[in-house]
Design a protein around this motif. Sequence first.
Motif, PDB file in Angstrom:
ATOM      1  N   ARG A  11     -12.246 -11.961 -17.734  1.00 46.98           N
ATOM      2  CA  ARG A  11     -11.824 -10.616 -18.141  1.00 46.98           C
ATOM      3  C   ARG A  11     -11.845  -9.640 -16.981  1.00 46.98           C
ATOM      4  O   ARG A  11     -10.937  -8.802 -16.845  1.00 46.98           O
ATOM      5  N   THR A  13     -11.478 -10.456 -13.836  1.00 48.96           N
ATOM      6  CA  THR A  13     -10.360 -10.859 -12.974  1.00 48.96           C
ATOM      7  C   THR A  13      -9.035 -10.330 -13.511  1.00 48.96           C
ATOM      8  O   THR A  13      -8.198  -9.816 -12.752  1.00 48.96           O
ATOM      9  N   LEU A  14      -8.828 -10.449 -14.828  1.00 49.05           N
ATOM     10  CA  LEU A  14      -7.595  -9.952 -15.438  1.00 49.05           C
ATOM     11  C   LEU A  14      -7.474  -8.440 -15.279  1.00 49.05           C
ATOM     12  O   LEU A  14      -6.377  -7.921 -15.037  1.00 49.05           O
ATOM     13  N   LEU A  15      -8.592  -7.729 -15.397  1.00 47.63           N
ATOM     14  CA  LEU A  15      -8.579  -6.272 -15.233  1.00 47.63           C
ATOM     15  C   LEU A  15      -8.204  -5.885 -13.808  1.00 47.63           C
ATOM     16  O   LEU A  15      -7.352  -5.007 -13.591  1.00 47.63           O
ATOM     17  N   LEU A  17      -6.571  -7.721 -11.612  1.00 48.62           N
ATOM     18  CA  LEU A  17      -5.176  -8.093 -11.385  1.00 48.62           C
ATOM     19  C   LEU A  17      -4.216  -7.091 -12.021  1.00 48.62           C
ATOM     20  O   LEU A  17      -3.163  -6.779 -11.458  1.00 48.62           O
ATOM     21  N   THR A  18      -4.575  -6.584 -13.192  1.00 49.46           N
ATOM     22  CA  THR A  18      -3.727  -5.591 -13.864  1.00 49.46           C
ATOM     23  C   THR A  18      -3.626  -4.317 -13.040  1.00 49.46           C
ATOM     24  O   THR A  18      -2.538  -3.736 -12.900  1.00 49.46           O
ATOM     25  N   ILE A  19      -4.753  -3.895 -12.465  1.00 46.79           N
ATOM     26  CA  ILE A  19      -4.747  -2.691 -11.621  1.00 46.79           C
ATOM     27  C   ILE A  19      -3.877  -2.926 -10.375  1.00 46.79           C
ATOM     28  O   ILE A  19      -3.054  -2.076 -10.002  1.00 46.79           O
ATOM     29  N   LEU A  21      -1.474  -5.033 -10.080  1.00 43.77           N
ATOM     30  CA  LEU A  21      -0.085  -5.141 -10.538  1.00 43.77           C
ATOM     31  C   LEU A  21       0.517  -3.757 -10.770  1.00 43.77           C
ATOM     32  O   LEU A  21       1.674  -3.505 -10.399  1.00 43.77           O
ATOM     33  N   LEU A  22      -0.236  -2.844 -11.359  1.00 49.56           N
ATOM     34  CA  LEU A  22       0.262  -1.486 -11.601  1.00 49.56           C
ATOM     35  C   LEU A  22       0.542  -0.756 -10.293  1.00 49.56           C
ATOM     36  O   LEU A  22       1.540  -0.045 -10.163  1.00 49.56           O
ATOM     37  N   PHE A  69       9.027  -9.545 -12.566  1.00 51.30           N
ATOM     38  CA  PHE A  69       7.697  -9.813 -13.119  1.00 51.30           C
ATOM     39  C   PHE A  69       7.751 -10.905 -14.191  1.00 51.30           C
ATOM     40  O   PHE A  69       6.939 -11.839 -14.192  1.00 51.30           O
ATOM     41  N   LEU A 292      -0.405 -13.768 -14.808  1.00 57.13           N
ATOM     42  CA  LEU A 292      -0.390 -12.455 -14.150  1.00 57.13           C
ATOM     43  C   LEU A 292      -0.183 -12.595 -12.643  1.00 57.13           C
ATOM     44  O   LEU A 292       0.564 -11.822 -12.031  1.00 57.13           O
ATOM     45  N   TRP A 296       2.835 -11.026 -10.344  1.00 57.00           N
ATOM     46  CA  TRP A 296       2.532 -10.151  -9.214  1.00 57.00           C
ATOM     47  C   TRP A 296       3.068 -10.720  -7.909  1.00 57.00           C
ATOM     48  O   TRP A 296       3.613  -9.976  -7.070  1.00 57.00           O
TER      49      TRP A 296
END
Length: 335
Positions: A11, A13-15, A17-19, A21-22, A69, A292, A296
Amino acid sequence: MIQQHLIRKQRITLLVLTIILLVTAVLSLGLGYSTLGFGRIVPVLMGQGDFKEEFVLYSIRMPRLLITFLAGMALALSGAVLQSITRNDLADPGIIGINSGAGVAIAIFFLFIPVEPGSFAFLMPFVAFLGAFITAILIYLFSRDPRTGLQPVRLVLVGIGFSMALSGVMIVLISSAEREKVDFIAQWLAGSIWGTDWPFILALLPWLIVLIPFVLYKANRLNILGLGESAAIGLGLNIGKERAVLLLAAVALAAAAVSVTGSIAFIGLMAPHLAKALVGPRHQLFLPVAILLGGWLLLAADTIGRNLLEPSGIPAGVMAALIGAPYFVYLLMKK
């Protein structure tokens, strides 16, 4: 049963990666040949931009960002599935010839079959899937030993051979074609993101909506297949059926992606390996991370490539190859 600290690690790591990616998405929207400052992105999204700004954002930058993406996600998941069902860490839809099979089908369709412009975007994934599926079946048959089953090393060698042969077929097809059509095929071969319009997103999205949840649902089956044929049979798994279904899903994901982005390799190779390094080899853990990461990686490659040389830029497929080819050699030497 997955340990709680591994789930927590996934979780986090996903957070992260999301940041990342944004941030990359904002850079992708703000950078380019047509000027659109970073400070103007939010106002334009809120409807406070002029015609030029809205055209650049909604008609050029945003469709390209989304298609890149989504295609990266599909290629990463396809590579992860191929590596698992073949037990070969070097498997990738671009390396073992699946993308080349899709490319030949697209070339035949584009050069010789007349079609209405409105339906072109929606037919491309089906045409690419047909070519990729036939190629995958042939590669699988040539790589399988009747006594010992699928041979991982032979799979890569046969796949590379098919890829080279199909590239030759592609050259023969375009050698007598019209100049405009040759330009399109050349862009496709280079991995230039060409389907940068909303209809192509609508054509690609249904494939991902169906296939991503399906592969995630099959995560535990992929774990069992990774144990080897003897262990999988001992656990009561129908190996032939599961491999066939998962191979079909992997081919469909890769074909749908390359039908709108061009021939892009190494994303499906790198993303699963990086995901495993981050959260471990359990498919329930690393598949979402790989998805993800794939999105990216391709978005970053496209953003860097199109801003290095203006106005045409460097194709995303070339940028991905510049990063992925050395990594492929490293894995080849390591294994």
